[in-house]
Scaffold this motif. Sequence first.
Motif, mmCIF file in Angstrom:
data_model
loop_
_atom_site.group_PDB
_atom_site.id
_atom_site.type_symbol
_atom_site.label_atom_id
_atom_site.label_comp_id
_atom_site.label_asym_id
_atom_site.label_seq_id
_atom_site.Cartn_x
_atom_site.Cartn_y
_atom_site.Cartn_z
ATOM 1 N N GLY A 1 -5.799 -20.574 -77.925
ATOM 2 C CA GLY A 1 -7.223 -20.563 -78.227
ATOM 3 C C GLY A 1 -7.493 -20.929 -79.677
ATOM 4 N N TRP A 2 -6.628 -21.736 -80.265
ATOM 5 C CA TRP A 2 -6.735 -22.135 -81.660
ATOM 6 C C TRP A 2 -7.235 -23.568 -81.746
ATOM 7 C CZ3 TRP A 2 -1.790 -20.224 -84.662
ATOM 8 C CH2 TRP A 2 -1.746 -18.824 -84.632
ATOM 9 N N GLY A 3 -7.396 -24.085 -82.961
ATOM 10 C CA GLY A 3 -7.831 -25.455 -83.193
ATOM 11 C C GLY A 3 -6.679 -26.339 -83.629
ATOM 12 N N VAL A 4 -6.938 -27.644 -83.637
ATOM 13 C CA VAL A 4 -5.945 -28.639 -84.039
ATOM 14 C C VAL A 4 -6.496 -29.405 -85.234
ATOM 15 C CG1 VAL A 4 -4.719 -30.728 -83.324
ATOM 16 C CG2 VAL A 4 -5.087 -28.899 -81.681
ATOM 17 N N SER A 5 -5.668 -29.605 -86.240
ATOM 18 C CA SER A 5 -6.042 -30.429 -87.387
ATOM 19 C C SER A 5 -4.859 -31.324 -87.729
ATOM 20 C CB SER A 5 -6.433 -29.569 -88.586
ATOM 21 O OG SER A 5 -5.329 -28.806 -89.024
ATOM 22 N N SER A 6 -5.101 -32.336 -88.543
ATOM 23 C CA SER A 6 -4.029 -33.264 -88.901
ATOM 24 C C SER A 6 -4.007 -33.483 -90.405
ATOM 25 C CB SER A 6 -4.226 -34.597 -88.191
ATOM 26 O OG SER A 6 -3.218 -35.506 -88.563
ATOM 27 N N GLU A 7 -2.801 -33.566 -90.941
ATOM 28 C CA GLU A 7 -2.615 -33.880 -92.361
ATOM 29 C C GLU A 7 -2.379 -35.373 -92.545
ATOM 30 O OE1 GLU A 7 0.393 -31.489 -94.204
ATOM 31 O OE2 GLU A 7 -0.238 -29.721 -93.105
ATOM 32 N N GLY A 8 -2.255 -36.099 -91.454
ATOM 33 C CA GLY A 8 -1.974 -37.531 -91.508
ATOM 34 C C GLY A 8 -1.123 -37.909 -90.311
ATOM 35 N N ALA A 9 -0.769 -39.173 -90.236
ATOM 36 C CA ALA A 9 0.036 -39.658 -89.114
ATOM 37 C C ALA A 9 1.344 -38.883 -89.001
ATOM 38 C CB ALA A 9 0.327 -41.141 -89.302
#
Length: 60
Positions: free
Chosen positions: A27-35
């Motif tokens: 039930g968490w979110g997804v984020s990206s630091e880059g490819a």
Amino acid sequence: MALRLVQVNFKARDDVALARFWADALGWGVSSEGAGVTNVNPWTVLADPEGNVFCVLAPS
């Protein structure tokens, strides 16, 4: 002094798919630091004050 786990690092061919799986499961979110670097963390800092996070990396 006790130890506590605050970060787990996975390497996966499809880092985004694995991150989405864990985000849905927790039930968490997804984020990206880059490819090739995708993070799974609570939606807000208040949801997890201990700073737990999963980092999913694509193998290089």
